[in-house]
Design an enzyme around this catalytic site. Structure first.
Site, short mmCIF file in Angstrom:
data_model
loop_
_atom_site.label_atom_id
_atom_site.label_comp_id
_atom_site.label_asym_id
_atom_site.label_seq_id
_atom_site.Cartn_x
_atom_site.Cartn_y
_atom_site.Cartn_z
N SER A 148 0.80 -1.16 0.18
CA SER A 148 -0.14 -0.02 -0.05
C SER A 148 0.98 1.21 0.10
CB SER A 148 -0.83 0.11 1.07
OG SER A 148 -1.85 0.79 0.94
N ASP A 225 -10.17 -5.67 -3.10
CA ASP A 225 -9.69 -4.50 -2.35
C ASP A 225 -10.81 -3.37 -2.38
OD1 ASP A 225 -8.27 -2.36 -1.42
OD2 ASP A 225 -6.44 -3.43 -1.81
N HIS A 258 -7.31 -6.16 1.03
CA HIS A 258 -6.24 -5.19 1.48
C HIS A 258 -5.32 -5.56 2.64
CE1 HIS A 258 -4.22 -1.50 0.27
NE2 HIS A 258 -4.03 -1.24 1.61
#
Length: 282
Positions: A148, A225, A258
């Site tokens: 991320s 996600d 995620h």
């Protein structure tokens, strides 16, 4: 440097240290996994950069990387995600996406961030120098990966430091922070309103400008996600890599989100990816 934790793990050692970071003007904590092969000599080293709200502990406790790293003989260094401590500024509204836990791996130029938020300098200069001095790692076989915000960091720092980071991969990276809310908030605060300064921390823009490019990049992205469309936009990375001839393997993983459950599911593939690249450097 002070050791604050050590655990035997798959024949190696999982350790945590604190030290004063001159580049950040505060004390920092980092974790390092040393595989059993490190007892015999220098081993390749990977730097893991974590995402928003994380510390050095998220990866070492949740990713499940140590078993494969021990088999492959790879050390893994996991720094914290931002400076911390008394006097280090935080988001005045207490939001999770700016300030503490959200360093974005940039060298901030704007007040009040510029005094402490110099994570690029820390991750590329100070910490690698300390690790090379204190641990049996082979700096010629050094790579970087992350998740991320940390995926953004891994891509941008590898693109800007090809002689240091010889292999790069990412999970769910923020590939174009100048084109998403997370990035616009962070870069706008840390670097100011001039978007011309942002391009140095935007992986897609760096790919278009870089003279030395990685031969290949591995990216895993969860297809379920919740941040995919608004924040992550992997198709922009596909387009940038295609324009410059980079061999990008983007794997859209159906049903995955995620979380670290996603990372743990595919971390083995990333370690093998880096291990193959390191063998070409021997």
């Amino acid at each position: 440097m002070e050791k604050i934790a050590e655990n035997r793990c798959f024949g190696g050692k999982q350790q945590r240290y604190t030290h004063h970071a001159e580049s950040l003007g505060c004390d920092m904590t980092f974790a390092i996994f040393l595989p059993p092969q490190a007892e015999q000599g220098a081993v390749p080293v990977l730097y893991w950069l974590s995402g928003l709200t994380c510390t050095d502990e998220n990866f070492i406790q949740k990713a499940g990387a140590q078993r494969i790293a021990a088999e492959l003989g790879i050390a893994i260094v996991a720094p914290d995600t931002s400076p911390r401590g008394e006097g280090v500024p935080d988001d005045p509204e207490g939001a999770y996406d700016l300030g503490l836990g959200a360093g974005f791996y940039v060298n901030a130029t704007e007040a009040p961030w510029s005094q402490h938020y110099r994570m690029e300098e820390y991750a590329c200069r100070e910490l690698p120098a300390l690790v090379a001095e204190q641990f049996p790692v082979d700096t010629a076989r050094c790579g970087i990966f992350g998740h991320s915000m940390g995926g953004h960091g891994a891509l941008t720092l590898a693109l800007k430091n090809p002689a240091l980071f010889r292999s790069v991969s990412a999970f769910s990276p923020i590939v174009a922070p100048s084109q998403c809310p997370w990035g616009e908030k962070a870069l706008g605060n840390y670097l100011g309103a001039d978007r011309g300064a942002w391009v140095n921390y935007d992986a897609c823009e760096l790919i278009r400008r870089a003279e030395v490019l990685p031969a290949e990049i591995l990216v895993d992205q969860g297809a379920d996600d919740t941040f995919l469309e608004e924040q992550l936009k992997p198709q922009l990375l596909v387009e940038a890599c295609a324009d410059r001839g980079i061999d990008l393997e983007l794997r859209m993983q159906p049903g995955y989100d995620h979380s670290y459950f996603f990372i743990a599911s595919f971390i083995e593939d990333h370690l093998h990816f880096h291990s193959r690249n390191f063998k070409f450097l021997e």
